[in-house]
Design an enzyme around this catalytic site. Structure first.
Site, PDB file in Angstrom:
ATOM      1  N   THR A  81       1.804  -3.159  -3.735  1.00 11.75           N
ATOM      2  CA  THR A  81       2.019  -4.595  -4.686  1.00 11.75           C
ATOM      3  C   THR A  81       3.620  -4.957  -3.902  1.00 11.75           C
ATOM      4  O   THR A  81       3.838  -4.700  -5.036  1.00 11.75           O
ATOM      5  CB  THR A  81       2.116  -4.487  -6.433  1.00 11.75           C
ATOM      6  OG1 THR A  81       0.466  -4.202  -6.707  1.00 11.75           O
ATOM      7  CG2 THR A  81       2.590  -6.042  -6.706  1.00 11.75           C
ATOM      8  N   LYS A 120      -3.932 -10.116  -5.822  1.00 12.94           N
ATOM      9  CA  LYS A 120      -3.067  -9.307  -6.900  1.00 12.94           C
ATOM     10  C   LYS A 120      -1.702 -10.381  -7.682  1.00 12.94           C
ATOM     11  O   LYS A 120      -1.611 -10.025  -9.250  1.00 12.94           O
ATOM     12  CB  LYS A 120      -2.392  -8.087  -6.928  1.00 12.94           C
ATOM     13  CG  LYS A 120      -1.683  -7.658  -7.461  1.00 12.94           C
ATOM     14  CD  LYS A 120      -2.432  -6.385  -8.590  1.00 12.94           C
ATOM     15  CE  LYS A 120      -1.408  -6.489  -9.764  1.00 12.94           C
ATOM     16  NZ  LYS A 120      -0.881  -4.981  -9.205  1.00 12.94           N
ATOM     17  N   LYS A 134       8.313  -7.709 -12.087  1.00 13.47           N
ATOM     18  CA  LYS A 134       8.707  -7.634 -10.088  1.00 13.47           C
ATOM     19  C   LYS A 134       7.039  -9.089  -9.914  1.00 13.47           C
ATOM     20  O   LYS A 134       6.912  -9.436  -9.042  1.00 13.47           O
ATOM     21  CB  LYS A 134       7.963  -6.029 -10.472  1.00 13.47           C
ATOM     22  CG  LYS A 134       7.350  -6.045  -8.975  1.00 13.47           C
ATOM     23  CD  LYS A 134       6.960  -4.887  -8.177  1.00 13.47           C
ATOM     24  CE  LYS A 134       6.672  -4.748  -7.060  1.00 13.47           C
ATOM     25  NZ  LYS A 134       5.769  -3.375  -6.693  1.00 13.47           N
TER      26      LYS A 134
END
Length: 290
Positions: free
Chosen positions: A87, A162, A237
């Site tokens: 990611t 995502k 994050k």
């Protein structure tokens, strides 16, 4: 297939193990010394990538992805698939894809949802950006490592999906925790709160599948003293990635921005680091307005 797998951490190791168990030849590499059942150990990332049909990467951030890609792309054979399951920021994903395409490779960005448990069980969801040809080549691997793969379009779109998904998740978890804390102060029983909200317009994954209140709903990290299924620092994050993407695309995301700041405070100034992202509930319980 011959598969190079780079990044054998908490997520990568079980993913590589599942590929080896399914009969693929898997050559792994990690900066740390890691032994994974059925996976051969390479001495470098480029060695793991040499002659591989598919190279899978599972890495912490975009800078490391760019550095690893610069090492492995020259070592990969023409027509091979570079499958990044990290990611990272959309810009890094698209830059790596462009470099891979220029070298005659088929790039995919395929971040995952499902956490460490999903990686071990082979039940991850993959959000995939890249060409249809690359997606079809990697599909047998997605079927081994996960339960669902969605082709989201061009390179970078997997990361975009995502980031958008997890921005929603961060916002809805905060709202769910706030609502439980308010219900407590109003004298509303938590089970009654769950029974109403989980079957009415307040329904969400954060409430119904991952309830932050211990003893309410299906088993969740709240029932294990908020030991992480998905750590608060990982949510931070992803929220920061969402705001980086929002700034780059001139998108107005005030709730995403507010959620980012709340998780930053929780992780960096309070006791959130190392706890599940649903531990926002005891945080709000202990706080007063203002």
């Amino acid at each position: 297939m011959k598969i190079g797998f780079i990044g054998l951490g908490n997520m990568g190791a079980p993913m590589a193990k599942n590929l080896a168990r399914a009969g693929h030849e898997v050559i792994g590499y990690d900066m740390a010394t890691v032994a994974v059942d059925g996976v051969w150990s390479a001495r470098s990332a480029s060695e793991a990538a040499t002659d591989a049909d598919i190279v899978v990467t599972m890495l912490p951030n975009g800078d490391i992805l760019r550095a690893v890609a610069a090492e492995v792309i020259p070592a990969m054979k023409s027509g091979a698939v570079l499958l990044d399951c990290s990611t990272v920021d959309v810009e890094s994903a698209r830059a790596v894809a462009a470099d891979a395409e220029a070298a005659g490779l088929l790039p995919l960005d395929a971040p995952v949802s499902g956490g460490i448990g999903g990686a071990a069980a082979g039940t991850l969801t993959f959000m995939v950006g890249g060409s249809e040809a690359a997606y079809k080549t990697a599909l047998p691997l997605f079927d081994i490592m996960g339960q669902k793969a969605v082709h989201c379009g061009a390179s970078g779109n997997g990361q975009a999906a995502k980031i958008c998904n997890n921005m929603i998740l961060g916002v809805t978890m905060i709202a769910t925790c706030e609502a439980f804390a308010l219900a407590d102060k109003l004298g509303l029983d938590r089970q009654a709160m769950f029974d109403v909200v989980s079957t009415s317009s307040g329904y969400s994954w954060s409430m119904n599948a991952y309830c932050p209140a211990p003893g309410i709903g299906p088993q969740s990290p709240a029932d294990n003293d908020y030991t992480p299924g998905f750590a608060a620092e990982l949510m931070l994050k992803d929220l920061r990635l969402s705001q980086q993407a929002a700034e780059a695309s001139d998108a107005d995301t005030p709730l995403g921005q507010a959620a980012t700041e709340l998780y930053r405070t929780f992780v960096e100034d309070e006791d959130g680091k190392g706890r599940d992202f649903s531990a926002m509930l005891p945080r709000f319980e202990a706080r007063k307005r203002g």
